[in-house]
Design a protein around this motif. Structure first.
Motif, PDB file in Angstrom:
ATOM      1  N   PRO A  73       0.802  -1.230   0.000  1.00 42.51           N
ATOM      2  CA  PRO A  73       0.000   0.000   0.000  1.00 42.51           C
ATOM      3  C   PRO A  73       0.834   1.278   0.000  1.00 42.51           C
ATOM      4  CG  PRO A  73      -0.210  -1.157   2.098  1.00 42.51           C
ATOM      5  CD  PRO A  73       0.611  -2.014   1.211  1.00 42.51           C
ATOM      6  N   THR A  74       2.123   1.186   0.349  1.00 39.74           N
ATOM      7  CA  THR A  74       2.972   2.383   0.342  1.00 39.74           C
ATOM      8  C   THR A  74       3.700   2.575  -0.988  1.00 39.74           C
ATOM      9  OG1 THR A  74       4.861   1.197   1.295  1.00 39.74           O
ATOM     10  CG2 THR A  74       3.313   2.236   2.843  1.00 39.74           C
ATOM     11  N   ALA A  75       3.545   1.655  -1.938  1.00 40.07           N
ATOM     12  CA  ALA A  75       4.154   1.795  -3.265  1.00 40.07           C
ATOM     13  C   ALA A  75       3.487   2.953  -4.002  1.00 40.07           C
ATOM     14  CB  ALA A  75       3.982   0.501  -4.055  1.00 40.07           C
ATOM     15  N   PRO A  76       4.196   3.581  -4.943  1.00 39.56           N
ATOM     16  CA  PRO A  76       3.555   4.647  -5.729  1.00 39.56           C
ATOM     17  C   PRO A  76       2.275   4.127  -6.389  1.00 39.56           C
ATOM     18  CG  PRO A  76       5.899   4.588  -6.160  1.00 39.56           C
ATOM     19  CD  PRO A  76       5.586   3.377  -5.321  1.00 39.56           C
ATOM     20  N   GLY A  77       1.178   4.785  -6.154  1.00 44.69           N
ATOM     21  CA  GLY A  77      -0.112   4.349  -6.672  1.00 44.69           C
ATOM     22  C   GLY A  77      -0.831   3.347  -5.791  1.00 44.69           C
ATOM     23  N   GLY A  78      -0.164   2.847  -4.742  1.00 48.27           N
ATOM     24  CA  GLY A  78      -0.789   1.902  -3.812  1.00 48.27           C
ATOM     25  C   GLY A  78      -0.844   0.484  -4.354  1.00 48.27           C
ATOM     26  N   THR A  79      -1.686  -0.331  -3.737  1.00 50.10           N
ATOM     27  CA  THR A  79      -1.842  -1.712  -4.193  1.00 50.10           C
ATOM     28  C   THR A  79      -2.511  -1.708  -5.561  1.00 50.10           C
ATOM     29  OG1 THR A  79      -3.985  -1.932  -3.110  1.00 50.10           O
ATOM     30  CG2 THR A  79      -2.045  -2.619  -1.844  1.00 50.10           C
ATOM     31  N   PHE A  80      -2.225  -2.753  -6.347  1.00 49.03           N
ATOM     32  CA  PHE A  80      -2.777  -2.789  -7.704  1.00 49.03           C
ATOM     33  C   PHE A  80      -2.783  -4.221  -8.196  1.00 49.03           C
ATOM     34  CE2 PHE A  80      -2.611  -2.263 -12.340  1.00 49.03           C
ATOM     35  CZ  PHE A  80      -3.580  -1.304 -12.527  1.00 49.03           C
ATOM     36  N   ASP A  81      -3.945  -4.705  -8.639  1.00 52.00           N
ATOM     37  CA  ASP A  81      -4.010  -6.038  -9.226  1.00 52.00           C
ATOM     38  C   ASP A  81      -4.846  -6.077 -10.504  1.00 52.00           C
ATOM     39  OD1 ASP A  81      -6.586  -5.864  -8.224  1.00 52.00           O
ATOM     40  OD2 ASP A  81      -6.567  -7.847  -7.320  1.00 52.00           O
ATOM     41  N   ASP A  82      -5.189  -4.911 -11.040  1.00 51.00           N
ATOM     42  CA  ASP A  82      -5.948  -4.862 -12.287  1.00 51.00           C
ATOM     43  C   ASP A  82      -5.097  -5.387 -13.446  1.00 51.00           C
ATOM     44  OD1 ASP A  82      -7.725  -3.591 -10.639  1.00 51.00           O
ATOM     45  OD2 ASP A  82      -7.840  -1.738 -11.801  1.00 51.00           O
ATOM     46  N   GLN A  83      -5.748  -6.037 -14.396  1.00 54.64           N
ATOM     47  CA  GLN A  83      -5.079  -6.542 -15.588  1.00 54.64           C
ATOM     48  C   GLN A  83      -5.600  -5.747 -16.790  1.00 54.64           C
ATOM     49  OE1 GLN A  83      -2.750  -9.241 -15.487  1.00 54.64           O
ATOM     50  NE2 GLN A  83      -2.906  -8.657 -13.345  1.00 54.64           N
ATOM     51  N   VAL A  84      -4.686  -5.234 -17.613  1.00 60.60           N
ATOM     52  CA  VAL A  84      -5.068  -4.363 -18.722  1.00 60.60           C
ATOM     53  C   VAL A  84      -4.432  -4.857 -20.017  1.00 60.60           C
ATOM     54  CG1 VAL A  84      -4.987  -2.006 -19.631  1.00 60.60           C
ATOM     55  CG2 VAL A  84      -5.171  -2.379 -17.159  1.00 60.60           C
ATOM     56  N   ILE A  85      -5.235  -4.947 -21.082  1.00 63.87           N
ATOM     57  CA  ILE A  85      -4.709  -5.164 -22.433  1.00 63.87           C
ATOM     58  C   ILE A  85      -5.330  -4.119 -23.333  1.00 63.87           C
ATOM     59  CG2 ILE A  85      -4.255  -7.636 -22.158  1.00 63.87           C
ATOM     60  CD1 ILE A  85      -6.825  -8.166 -23.731  1.00 63.87           C
ATOM     61  N   TRP A  86      -4.620  -3.739 -24.373  1.00 65.14           N
ATOM     62  CA  TRP A  86      -5.142  -2.730 -25.283  1.00 65.14           C
ATOM     63  C   TRP A  86      -4.543  -2.935 -26.673  1.00 65.14           C
ATOM     64  CZ3 TRP A  86      -1.734   0.999 -27.303  1.00 65.14           C
ATOM     65  CH2 TRP A  86      -0.478   1.025 -26.713  1.00 65.14           C
TER      66      TRP A  86
END
Length: 103
Positions: A73-86
């Motif tokens: 949670p202290t990482a830049p942007g906080g926790t993140f587990d979203d998956q993105v393709i484009w």
């Protein structure tokens, strides 16, 4: 726009005019996900980057954040587990021309 990094300090991977399609999953933590009965899961503990991806749903010219997974949670942007393709429109046009669907 697709950004690498965080919603607040991002590096643009593609401008809004260059993105033909973007698909993202809200990840295993389920923040802002929708259940089969239509119930929307709360995202009160979601990071700024996950909140940015939630507000991008159904809008035009909004930023979708794509970055490495983080449980810190202290990482830049906080926790993140979203998956993105484009897919860029240039890649789409190239594939359509190769298939003979564009001049």
């Amino acid at each position: 726009m697709i950004s690498a990094g965080t919603a607040t300090g991002n590096l643009s991977l593609a401008s809004s005019g260059a993105v033909a399609a973007a698909v993202w999953s809200l990840g295993a933590n389920g923040n802002f996900g929708t259940l089969s009965d239509g119930t929307i899961l709360p995202g009160a503990d979601a990071s700024a980057d996950e909140q940015a991806n939630n507000t991008a749903k159904g809008t035009v010219n909004n930023t979708i954040v794509s970055r490495d997974e983080s449980q810190n949670p202290t990482a830049p942007g906080g926790t993140f587990d979203d998956q993105v393709i484009w897919v860029s429109r240039f890649m789409l046009f190239s594939r359509m021309m190769t298939a003979g669907q564009l001049p």
